[in-house]
Design a protein around this motif. Sequence first.
Motif: not given
Length: 205
Positions: A5, A104, A200, A203-204
């Motif tokens: 990230c 991502v 990841q 969590h966004r």
Amino acid sequence: MLKTCLSFSRRAALGLLTTALVSVTAIATPAQAEDAQGFVNNFGGKLVGIINSDKSLGEKRQEVLPLLQNNVDIATIGKFCLGRYWRTASPEQQAQYLKLFHQVLVNAVTDKIGDYKGVSFRVIGTTTTPNGQLVNAQIMRPGQPTADIGLLIDRNSGMKIVDMIGEGTSLRLTQRQDYSSYLARNGGNVATLISALERQLSHRH
């Protein structure tokens, strides 16, 4: 900790707007330079047009998504970033990894769109590298210093972006180093990287 990230959010938005000044001695032929510069001018012009429009942030993200998918070779970048571990991953892991990598990278770019209102760019030249044509350009933002950035264009990929360069650093090389370091600490198990990417992305939201 996985640095995906951080790496993408720092450089991807800048890199996808257009290109970086780096030290390359070879010079592109006129035809190659024209093709690469034309590609960047077309892609960058469309991207800047969307960013500077009066549409909502959600609408801008929707319009940028197909632009990225059509002009960035996300699969090639993803394979490069996984490095030697691509060969050790199962076909199912490869497919899942590329799906997550796509999300991502796209998220890293679209999440930054709101920060670039008023942006403009100019192409200032093209150089030849062993990996393709590097189009050099500058990005101007209101109240910000001019940024020298770069896009590496690969004709073998159908004239698509295969790397983004900012502050003299290759995004895909930096990301491969991050992934390799993470996998080395986790026994080379690609499943651990896939799980980290899934966390990841979760969590966004």
